[in-house]
Design a protein around this motif. Structure first.
Motif, PDB file in Angstrom:
ATOM      1  N   ARG A  10       0.851  -1.205   0.000  1.00 31.94           N
ATOM      2  CA  ARG A  10       0.000   0.000   0.000  1.00 31.94           C
ATOM      3  C   ARG A  10       0.882   1.248   0.000  1.00 31.94           C
ATOM      4  NH1 ARG A  10      -5.560   0.521   1.422  1.00 31.94           N
ATOM      5  NH2 ARG A  10      -4.972   2.679   1.536  1.00 31.94           N
ATOM      6  N   TYR A  45      -0.523   6.997  -3.875  1.00 35.00           N
ATOM      7  CA  TYR A  45      -0.769   7.944  -4.961  1.00 35.00           C
ATOM      8  C   TYR A  45      -0.896   9.358  -4.410  1.00 35.00           C
ATOM      9  CZ  TYR A  45      -3.429  10.569  -8.475  1.00 35.00           C
ATOM     10  OH  TYR A  45      -3.859  11.521  -9.357  1.00 35.00           O
ATOM     11  N   ILE A  59      -6.725   2.147  -7.549  1.00 33.85           N
ATOM     12  CA  ILE A  59      -8.040   2.671  -7.904  1.00 33.85           C
ATOM     13  C   ILE A  59      -8.302   2.515  -9.398  1.00 33.85           C
ATOM     14  CG2 ILE A  59      -9.397   4.802  -8.044  1.00 33.85           C
ATOM     15  CD1 ILE A  59      -7.886   5.587  -5.411  1.00 33.85           C
ATOM     16  N   ASN A 109      -9.979  -3.925   0.067  1.00 36.97           N
ATOM     17  CA  ASN A 109     -11.219  -4.486   0.576  1.00 36.97           C
ATOM     18  C   ASN A 109     -12.274  -4.585  -0.529  1.00 36.97           C
ATOM     19  OD1 ASN A 109     -12.801  -5.629   2.603  1.00 36.97           O
ATOM     20  ND2 ASN A 109     -13.887  -3.707   2.912  1.00 36.97           N
ATOM     21  N   PHE A 126     -13.510  -0.602  -5.898  1.00 35.08           N
ATOM     22  CA  PHE A 126     -13.109  -0.346  -7.285  1.00 35.08           C
ATOM     23  C   PHE A 126     -12.952  -1.638  -8.080  1.00 35.08           C
ATOM     24  CE2 PHE A 126     -10.965   2.690  -4.359  1.00 35.08           C
ATOM     25  CZ  PHE A 126     -11.918   3.677  -4.474  1.00 35.08           C
ATOM     26  N   GLU A 162     -10.560   7.558   1.790  1.00 39.75           N
ATOM     27  CA  GLU A 162     -10.089   6.192   2.017  1.00 39.75           C
ATOM     28  C   GLU A 162     -10.111   5.897   3.512  1.00 39.75           C
ATOM     29  OE1 GLU A 162      -7.878   2.924   2.942  1.00 39.75           O
ATOM     30  OE2 GLU A 162      -6.899   4.842   3.319  1.00 39.75           O
ATOM     31  N   GLY A 167      -9.887   2.142   4.711  1.00 37.88           N
ATOM     32  CA  GLY A 167      -9.880   0.686   4.789  1.00 37.88           C
ATOM     33  C   GLY A 167     -11.232   0.113   4.415  1.00 37.88           C
ATOM     34  N   ALA A 168     -11.719  -0.798   5.257  1.00 36.02           N
ATOM     35  CA  ALA A 168     -12.974  -1.470   4.960  1.00 36.02           C
ATOM     36  C   ALA A 168     -14.147  -0.496   4.972  1.00 36.02           C
ATOM     37  CB  ALA A 168     -13.212  -2.585   5.964  1.00 36.02           C
ATOM     38  N   LEU A 213     -10.260   9.579  -3.587  1.00 38.63           N
ATOM     39  CA  LEU A 213     -10.422   8.151  -3.351  1.00 38.63           C
ATOM     40  C   LEU A 213      -9.159   7.547  -2.751  1.00 38.63           C
ATOM     41  CD1 LEU A 213     -12.198   7.094  -6.663  1.00 38.63           C
ATOM     42  CD2 LEU A 213     -13.229   7.671  -4.470  1.00 38.63           C
ATOM     43  N   ALA A 214      -7.996   8.100  -3.103  1.00 40.54           N
ATOM     44  CA  ALA A 214      -6.733   7.500  -2.677  1.00 40.54           C
ATOM     45  C   ALA A 214      -6.253   8.038  -1.333  1.00 40.54           C
ATOM     46  CB  ALA A 214      -5.658   7.737  -3.740  1.00 40.54           C
TER      47      ALA A 214
END
Lengths: 324, 450
Positions: free
Chosen positions: A150, A155, A183, A269, A272, B209, B211-212, B275-276
């Motif tokens: 990760r 990013y 992603i 998880n 995407f 973001e 995690g779960a 998202l990241a």
């Protein structure tokens, strides 16, 4: 704490004593019955194993197949509805597609890397260093590997300092826009599979390297004396010798691909469109509490593995026969 | 398995910081230890002056410095009673708790923001009725009836609020932000954002973001928008599963959120970066030099997270917040809140003592003193908030005409997770919003089915 340790110790002692007694008694029974029939011997020695496999493997498997025909609460019979949902539901279909992708790519990549390293490292003096480096990731838990990757795949927007190793290369050296590896749908499944390859290639290498050593030196020497090039040596002597081992490693990798869970769980998880069958099963069971669908996915996974196991078993038997 | 949930009313009246408003007193070192000492005395009283010993396993969602601070609240309890609190934190608490309960190995106690799941478990008979283990006097003196009601089923009190967050806040750096701090309306703020973007700086930072649980920060804000745009009544019918997700009101809430989040010129790094980026680092670019954005939307606890990331920031001059402007003048003054409850699954002596301790005003004052969360305890006055943000948040709550619990904490787990995920889908494929919401309707139908 103390009572737990005491009961654990007691259990260990009980198991050892129990097994010893059983072996003694079995021995006595078999020698007493030897003249009459060999069935007794078979029963005595196979019985416990069959019983154990029956209780911890066969019975739950049958139970799972049964519940795969039941509804979410595991009560009403719904025939093939759960299987139909797996094929119809978008997210479940995606996880099916991804698992197929895993099964195709992971074995090829792991064996490819493993074989290349095994063959090439065999020819250099610092062989053990190369092998150790490739082998280390195998000793890391999948969760830790996921966390490490990760960071590697991190990013940041274009222009910002890239903290992820891969994007530092992409943006810093190649002068391209950074890629959101986890992603971007073009890369995210590949990134997850790549991480797993990183953890598994070492295993493939160790096994293949051992098999490589087992090739008789005189055969290789004779070929060399006949003037065969190293490439031809690899293609026509080493590869045929390695084929059974490669098949065995590939099967193992297919199984690893089918049960892929931890890396996906830690890294995305399933977001995407990266869900695989195992993560979908987990979600169906624990988030959606849908026993039927979770069981259907488990059944699907089980039957996907079965032909491979049979194939492996046959190859193993053939080999055993060849040696005998 | 999936029982119909009977969660209490969604509206919660909070009287946080009822005694005084505005003035926050910075406590001296001696004052701090006085709070700890008082908490220790309270814990002593619960234990009856004896060492109880043993341990209590507590499953929760916190990690990092937030967890350190929460454990700090529990430290006097551990010292006084000799009970070791074994906290296990994971953002995937929904699945983990479910697994452990079904596997017959539940944690002794749970500290969770997900009331919906605890209500389900309570219906299944897996949760201890806290009214049986905590004195009625203590409950009456410490908690508004409505905040007990929201964590109750028809027959029992399954959770006790320990921390409360005020939602719908917008964080900014006063040293660089030149926009409105009391914008008339959401549209005015969007207007300012567009002007700023045209001048070359992306005004907003977002991080989703987690995690779960990825997507929850967006879901929280959409939840908040829906509450204040369509009104509390609609909001409650929505989280109870009585109106479809495809309703125009819900569509509008998503689109209001998308107005900012989907616009590449308005959000730092565009959708991909949102998202990241981990939610805890969501506001980080705001403090880069030069700042990469000016605004970050998040509840009260974000102040603590930002200050953990940038310990040198001076609160007030480098970090401040204002309440998100009204989305609909009809519901001006409506605020959203969230928080965590503690529930007891194994009524061991230790777990019960822990719940009793957390119900005391002394523990509440320690919660307030962390500077991260508001305490729901009525006996905690605003002087306990050493943190300037919380003092103000308490004021905002007091001025609110009504405060309501976020819907995504009250829905069934499966729906909550689908809601979180839906926000990610929406950001990636805004054109498919109708399909995304239709999918949520399906999940909802299944989750609310008896």
């Amino acid at each position: 704490m103390t009572p737990r340790i005491a009961s654990a110790a007691l259990a260990v002692v009980a198991v050892v004593v129990g097994v010893t007694l059983y072996l003694r008694a079995g021995d006595w029974a078999v020698s007493a019955a030897r003249r009459r029939c060999s069935v007794v011997a078979a029963l005595v020695w196979i019985g416990p194993a069959v019983l154990l496999v029956g209780v911890v493997l066969v019975a739950p498997a049958i139970g799972t197949i049964r519940t795969s025909f039941l509804d979410g609460d595991g009560e009403a019979y719904v025939a093939l509805d759960n299987y139909r949902t797996i094929l119809d539901d978008d997210t479940l279909r995606v996880s099916l597609r991804n698992s197929v992708q895993w099964v195709l790519l992971l074995p090829v990549a792991s064996v490819g890397f493993g074989l290349a390293t095994a063959v090439l490292a065999d020819r250099v003096r610092y062989e053990s260093v190369v092998k150790a480096v490739l082998f280390f990731p195998l000793a890391i838990s999948a969760v830790a590997a996921g966390v490490i990757w990760r960071f590697m795949l991190d990013y940041r927007p274009p222009g910002a300092p890239q903290t992820g190793t891969l994007n530092a290369v992409v943006a810093g050296l190649l002068r391209r826009a950074p890629i959101a590896w986890l992603i971007d749908r073009t890369f995210n499944n590949l990134a997850l599979i790549g991480t797993t390859v990183w953890t598994q290639a070492g295993f493939a290498m160790v096994i293949l390297s051992a098999a490589l050593r087992a090739i008789p030196d005189d055969v290789l020497e004779a070929a060399r004396l006949d003037g065969a090039s190293e490439w031809r040596l690899f293609r026509e002597i080493k590869l045929p010798y390695l084929t059974p081992t490669i098949l065995a490693v590939m099967t193992t990798m297919v199984v690893v691909a089918l049960k892929a869970f931890d890396i996906v769980y830690v890294m995305t998880n399933g977001a995407f469109e990266t869900d695989v069958l195992a993560t979908s099963m987990y979600k169906q069971l624990f988030s959606y509490r849908h026993l039927g669908r979770a069981s259907a996915i488990a059944t699907l996974l089980m039957f996907a593995v079965t032909p491979l196991m049979l194939l492996n078993l046959r190859a193993y038997r053939r080999e055993a026969r060849a040696r005998a | 398995m999936m029982t119909r949930r009977r969660v209490g009313m969604g509206a919660v009246l909070l009287a946080v910081g009822a005694a005084a408003s505005g003035g926050t007193t910075v406590l001296t070192a001696a004052g701090e230890s006085r709070l700890v000492e008082a908490a220790r005395t309270a814990a002593d009283a619960i234990a009856g002056g004896e060492e109880i010993g043993g341990s209590v396993s507590l499953l929760g969602v916190l990690g990092g410095e937030e967890l350190d601070d929460f454990l700090g609240v529990l430290a006097p309890f551990e010292e006084a009673t000799g009970i070791a609190v074994e906290y296990e934190g994971s953002r995937d608490i929904g699945a983990i708790l479910q697994t452990r309960v079904e596997g017959g190995n539940p944690p002794d106690a749970v500290s969770t923001p997900n009331l919906g799941q605890m209500a389900d478990l309570a219906e299944d008979g897996a949760v201890t009725d806290l009214r049986e283990v905590i004195d009625a006097d203590v409950l009456a003196a410490g908690f508004e009836p409505s905040i007990l009601e929201v964590a109750s089923t028809e027959s029992q009190l399954y959770g006790l609020f320990t921390t409360v967050n005020l939602g719908g806040l917008i964080w900014y750096d006063p040293s660089v932000y030149d926009g409105p701090t009391e914008p008339e309306s959401w549209d005015a703020l969007v207007e300012w954002s567009r002007t700023t973007a045209a001048a070359g700086v992306t005004p907003w930072c977002i991080g989703l973001e987690s995690g779960a649980a990825s997507g929850w920060p967006a879901a929280d804000f959409i939840d908040d928008i829906l509450l204040r745009q369509a009104g509390p009544e609609f909001h409650e019918r929505w989280w109870r599963g009585e109106v479809p997700w495809t309703s125009p009101e819900v569509v509008r809430a998503y689109e209001t959120y998308g107005e900012i989040a989907l616009d590449e010129t308005l959000v730092y790094g565009g959708v991909t970066t949102q998202l990241a980026t981990n939610f805890a680092n969501g506001a980080d670019p705001m403090f880069a030099d030069p700042p990469a954005c000016y605004l970050h939307q998040q509840a009260t606890f974000m102040g603590g997270i930002i200050l953990s990331n940038f310990p040198d920031l001076e609160p007030g001059s480098r970090l401040d917040f204002f309440a998100a402007p009204t989305f609909n003048p009809d519901f001006a003054g409506t605020q959203s809140i969230s928080g965590e409850i503690v529930s007891v699954l194994n009524p061991t002596e230790q777990a019960v003592a822990l719940a009793q301790y957390l119900a005391t005003p002394e523990a509440g004052r320690l919660v307030a003193e962390t500077g991260r969360w508001l305490s729901p305890n009525l006996q905690v006055d605003s002087e306990s908030y050493t943190d300037p943000f919380l003092g103000r948040a308490a004021d905002v709550l007091q001025d609110a005409t009504s405060s309501h619990y976020l819907g995504n904490a009250l829905m069934p787990t499966a729906l909550v997770e689908a809601f979180w995920g839906s926000t990610l889908d929406y950001l990636e494929r805004p054109g498919d919003l109708d399909d995304i919401l239709a999918d949520l309707d399906e999940v909802s139908a299944e989750a609310y089915a008896d």
